[in-house]
Design an enzyme around this catalytic site. Structure first.
Site, PDB file in Angstrom:
ATOM      1  N   GLU A 189       0.861  -1.193   0.000  1.00 31.51           N
ATOM      2  CA  GLU A 189       0.000   0.000   0.000  1.00 31.51           C
ATOM      3  C   GLU A 189       0.889   1.232   0.000  1.00 31.51           C
ATOM      4  OE1 GLU A 189      -3.271   0.644   2.990  1.00 31.51           O
ATOM      5  OE2 GLU A 189      -2.690   2.719   2.607  1.00 31.51           O
TER       6      GLU A 189
ATOM      7  N   HIS B  89       2.256   4.745  -2.155  1.00 30.57           N
ATOM      8  CA  HIS B  89       1.586   5.693  -3.040  1.00 30.57           C
ATOM      9  C   HIS B  89       2.520   6.555  -3.879  1.00 30.57           C
ATOM     10  CE1 HIS B  89      -1.885   4.355  -0.933  1.00 30.57           C
ATOM     11  NE2 HIS B  89      -1.391   4.747   0.219  1.00 30.57           N
TER      12      HIS B  89
ATOM     13  N   HIS C  39      -8.941   1.002  -0.761  1.00 28.12           N
ATOM     14  CA  HIS C  39      -8.155   1.977   0.003  1.00 28.12           C
ATOM     15  C   HIS C  39      -9.092   3.048   0.567  1.00 28.12           C
ATOM     16  CE1 HIS C  39      -5.457   5.428   0.684  1.00 28.12           C
ATOM     17  NE2 HIS C  39      -4.555   4.496   0.930  1.00 28.12           N
TER      18      HIS C  39
ATOM     19  N   ASP D 209       2.661   2.396   3.710  1.00 31.58           N
ATOM     20  CA  ASP D 209       1.883   3.603   3.421  1.00 31.58           C
ATOM     21  C   ASP D 209       2.806   4.783   3.140  1.00 31.58           C
ATOM     22  OD1 ASP D 209      -0.355   5.094   2.916  1.00 31.58           O
ATOM     23  OD2 ASP D 209      -1.269   4.834   4.878  1.00 31.58           O
TER      24      ASP D 209
END
Lengths: 376, 376, 376, 376
Positions: free
Chosen positions: D43, D45, D215, D338
């Site tokens: 996860e 980004h 998400h 994250d």
């Protein structure tokens, strides 16, 4: 037969188990779950009519029968004896406890307690044949597996018998009850599995690629000063665990798992205390001098996580089980009962009621056993 | 000095620890917590210049010095020796690790390794005086407590010395390194604390109402067949734990805690394996005959939960600590390091970083020690 | 009545619970433990004949009665209604479940659902009197405590009634069912406890030094876009927990616990999800700008560990309970059932069977409640 | 590169990690373990230069950018922006943290925040192409995977784009940032994934047999009465988790997983609170009337254990992780960071230091990800 009791069709149509006989009879309350079905239990014991496997031969004071006769309540031992050989009672208990398959072994000390190597070898062969006939043929053949027994008093013969067990009798592996008695009963000599003479057996086991169950054997109380006056501790789970754990440490320190890295050893009773202690042994041994502490090439916890599978036989304590899982991981821990010394319903009540996630429960209950023992 | 590092004033005004030196230098990220201050460590060792407390007297092969000389790396043992008697280095390490107070004891086997009762008694008295002078007076007197030592080779004298330790020297309790050597070194006779001769000592201890720390002593490797060829196991944490745990079982089975229900025993090393195993011992002993298994009146886990306090000395494994807590509860488990055999910074790094709730950490770090040792 | 079932005298004289009716009828096997006696349950509900406390007044669609009538099986709701007011049935259930004392409160939304402030105030007073008469006098007075109810629609009056509850009626504390309805039912206005008008109530509560139980109230489904089409989620434990947890966050962020650092708030249902999430909220808020995120002076987990007590009401999941304990520690978590929405026997079966150490079980079962509520 | 740091060759030849730079510089003491290498984080980004993926389009107050601009410290947001698009800095951080592979996705709300369906569809296609070019070709192509993005504002187009992502661009799956904005920004209409229009997308996803990462997207604070005055909670992990968890409940209750039993949904942040709460929702729903509570055919925890994979993104709390594992099992939980909202070194320090068994750590670190995403 579904593998979990939790998905039963129910009154309100959304799969929630339900109603009538809740603990207090209230409407729409949940019914207590029945036992999880499909469990496989792999440290389960039998006797045969070939010899008294609870005693050394000849009889010695420290043998299983000795202390059991001395310390256990008579009603308990009679009940154990009754159940060891009763197949129908066993099936009835398995059904009640949700145990689909038992992997059976001869009661300790079994073959390991026969001092004469030739007699031990011959007896092992007879026992393997009888166990095969009784449990692997007939109406309940799909409910049982057998662990082969071998006479480590003659390691060459043990290797040959192991091969026969696996290839001809379809045994799921070999089970050994700790050290083997050798020589004169008075001398107290024994053989441990890390001794050089045992090498042919290990080579064969590696070749056969089946697991070895290292089952406890009660240590003679004369072996420990601290037990004087409290001899029964030697034959209690305390003495069993200590003796077996130290046998395991011998195997690790001998370099056995460096020579045969694919060996799979099964331990009962949540690993005989090792999960609690092994990291601390490693922690201290980092300060040891090179070469003085054993022939092993890795920290002991390395072998423990790689070459060992652990059953919960005889354990009814969640913290002990969790400590075990946190040392070797959920893929190497297996449910077992230790019938008939333990009660399978009591063990199943505990195990099935443990608040663990369903995938982990399935691994412990049968998934890991299927992989370890090659059960389809 | 605040008792927790987590409430520091911070940049954004809402109490979040913060910034500049985050692991990767990013802005507004959290700084790694320093050590929790205020910890109390109670299984910490010293030596004196009165005698060599690492050896039996006379020297025997199985003594601490024997195997430490044989098995440990030279650099390690020299470092340990250097630190045992160096007060300033100790203070420096305590400050770095966030340890406010250490309760000190004489290195094992200490007084328990002196075969002559009169000499043992006299030496204990001298050691107690010297430890008091060195650690309980002077500039660091507020940083140390002392455990008194006694010669169980003469239990009557031990009772008297215990009284002097508590009433005159202000010791926080008595620490005994396992069995005591008695008689001829060749005979291998020893005395365990459950033996009838020890009764006067226990009566005095109950009267004084101070805790007894039962510290391990390495078992002679000749005491165990299974250790032959792997003698160093006897002096590793494995052997220490086994010997001490079995000593504890003797105490329980002797009925000691029925006679003196208020006794408080402290064990190190997360209870020497007992938290993992004791429920299973009880589980099996329920089938024992009346009277044959000991003089005790309750299951062993009853005494373990009621009369025992456990330290984490030498342990760096969360699952072992959690298994211990789940057996005796958070009010009976205490942080300790085992300095200088262990490194207090390494131990503090582990303990302070454990993900447990803050109230529990405070209990383990100092709260329980304050109650147990009566620290204001 | 002993506080634990585990120390019963037994057949073999060493305190092991024993025999005849083991799960499978085998001799000398253990009998299943009966319920732990002496438990105190503190989130237990009643109604009165003064008004329908399950509905808002006037009735609104989102009220408890609304969704319960719509979603729950009829048999379940009739059973709940029957039990809410039946004292003898309650005593029978408590006896069967080993619950010695229940701290009782009015069913949600109770007083909080009365839109008219004067009516709310007057009704609260009547309810408190009736609950005192029914449960704190008469033959079962030693089995019950009561939580006072107050009308936050008029905080000044609420403060006065709280004082009367504690000083005259002997209430163990005050219980509030979340936000209070105010103004017109059509407007959907509500009052949360962090609003400035509530200050006189908090000042009084701090002065009285009794705990406040913040009990859930179902949120109106119109309050959330994501629930459209699944309105029943608002009135399920999911919606209860969300609404209550966010109410708690409001209290923390308002600076309430900085102004009144001694406040004690009790939450049910294992803390309404906060133990799982609160550290992550703090973890992110460390990056917030000064002053924009609330008037609080500490991380939210600081208040959670210091000002909150948590009950297990309605929870039957060990991992949820353990997650809660690991956030606030064993001294702040308390058993509760949520009778009659939950079944006390089902809850006791679960709680009494949890494999936690006995000292922790005793704290959760009654020890912490005695301290929190001042029970002798 | 070995997958574990614990088996390094060492000074004393028995595999114990060792010496020079121990915390306090003592000889033969252990060196702190470096990071576990080989981790996969899924996860993580990025942004692109195609549009501002942190904002809705057109801008609305409740969008990510809105509250981030309002609440976060300026230095933090600038650092995040810098890192979102910097590939070399990302690689450097991955190396330092022991992360071998990142599966990348567009920052929230991304495509879900584009109100015009045609523009959303076109933008998704451009983003997928650019992410493929930047991260799946060139010198670091073996370090990255990409999650495809799709415009649920036009589910038919989303199905086609999903197919293109998987078959032409080799995406590891599809990631959707919660609800999709549709219609007029003033109306506040949104589309959830359980709505009937989405069926073609789900049919295609089931056919493609790739996972969908659901998400979080920050909920508009106007959506909740309880957040009034504390709007930032909506955009904190609290609001994210609530919104996403309720979106998941919608999916379960809609019967989606009964229609497509093979769907695999990935949730971040330890399951957005569901592991703590889902058993209790089921526990209460057992009393619901048939048919009124949803179209689902099984308890919600059934789907949670069968159709969901959970990452630890953004979580630094062991008890939260353990609660998650105990709900879905060790084979369905995956490490994630994250980045760049979180710091990968901080996350790796925590994860690599967790005291879990090595096999479980290997599953969480990379083993489960390899199976889920089909990584060789």
């Amino acid at each position: 037969m579904s593998s979990t009791a939790k998905e039963t069709a129910t009154a309100n149509g959304i799969g929630y188990p339900t109603t009538v006989n809740s603990p207090s009879g209230r409407p729409t309350f949940i019914k207590r779950n029945p036992h999880l079905s499909g469990k496989i239990a792999i440290e389960e014991h039998v006797n045969t009519n070939i010899f008294n496997s609870l005693s050394t031969n000849p009889y010695t004071k420290g043998s299983n029968e000795g202390w059991e006769g001395t310390y256990y309540q008579k009603a308990f031992m009679e009940d154990v004896q009754y159940r060891l050989g009763n197949i129908e009672e066993r099936i009835k208990q398995m059904d009640a406890a949700g145990i689909a398959i038992m992997a059976l072994s001869l009661m300790s000390p079994g073959i390991q307690g026969i001092f004469d190597p030739a007699e031990a070898t011959e007896t092992a062969s007879k026992v393997n044949d009888q166990m095969h006939k009784l449990y692997r043929t007939g109406p309940h053949a799909d409910r049982f597996l057998t662990w082969g027994c071998v006479a480590m008093q003659d390691p060459q013969a043990a290797a040959m018998e192991a091969e026969r067990c696996v290839k001809e009798l379809g045994c799921c592996g070999i089970l050994i009850n700790g050290f083997s008695d050798v020589g004169s009963p008075d001398a107290g000599d024994v053989r441990y599995l890390d001794e050089p003479q045992c090498e042919p057996f290990w080579a064969k086991l590696a070749e056969l690629d089946v697991p070895l169950y290292l089952h406890p054997r009660n240590v003679a109380p004369t072996q420990s000063r601290v037990l004087r006056g409290y001899e029964f501790l030697a034959g209690s789970p305390w003495g069993f665990a200590r003796e077996t754990a130290e046998h395991v440490l011998r195997l690790m320190l001998s370099g056995l798992f460096d020579r045969y890295p694919g060996l799979r050893i099964v331990l009962g009773h949540c690993g005989e205390g090792l999960p609690f202690a092994i990291k601390r042994v490693d922690h201290r041994m980092r300060h040891f001098r090179k070469g003085v502490s054993g022939a092993h090439q890795h920290p002991l916890s390395h072998y423990f996580a790689k070459n060992f599978w652990i059953t919960s036989s005889g354990v009814l304590t969640q913290s002990t089980l969790e400590c075990t899982i946190r040392e070797v991981g959920v893929d190497r821990v297996l449910f077992s009962a230790d019938y008939p010394l333990e009660d399978v319903i009591e063990m199943a009540d505990w195990f099935d009621g443990l608040e663990i996630d369903d995938p982990t429960r399935a691994k412990l209950a049968y998934g890991n056993a299927k992989i370890l023992l090659g059960i389809k």
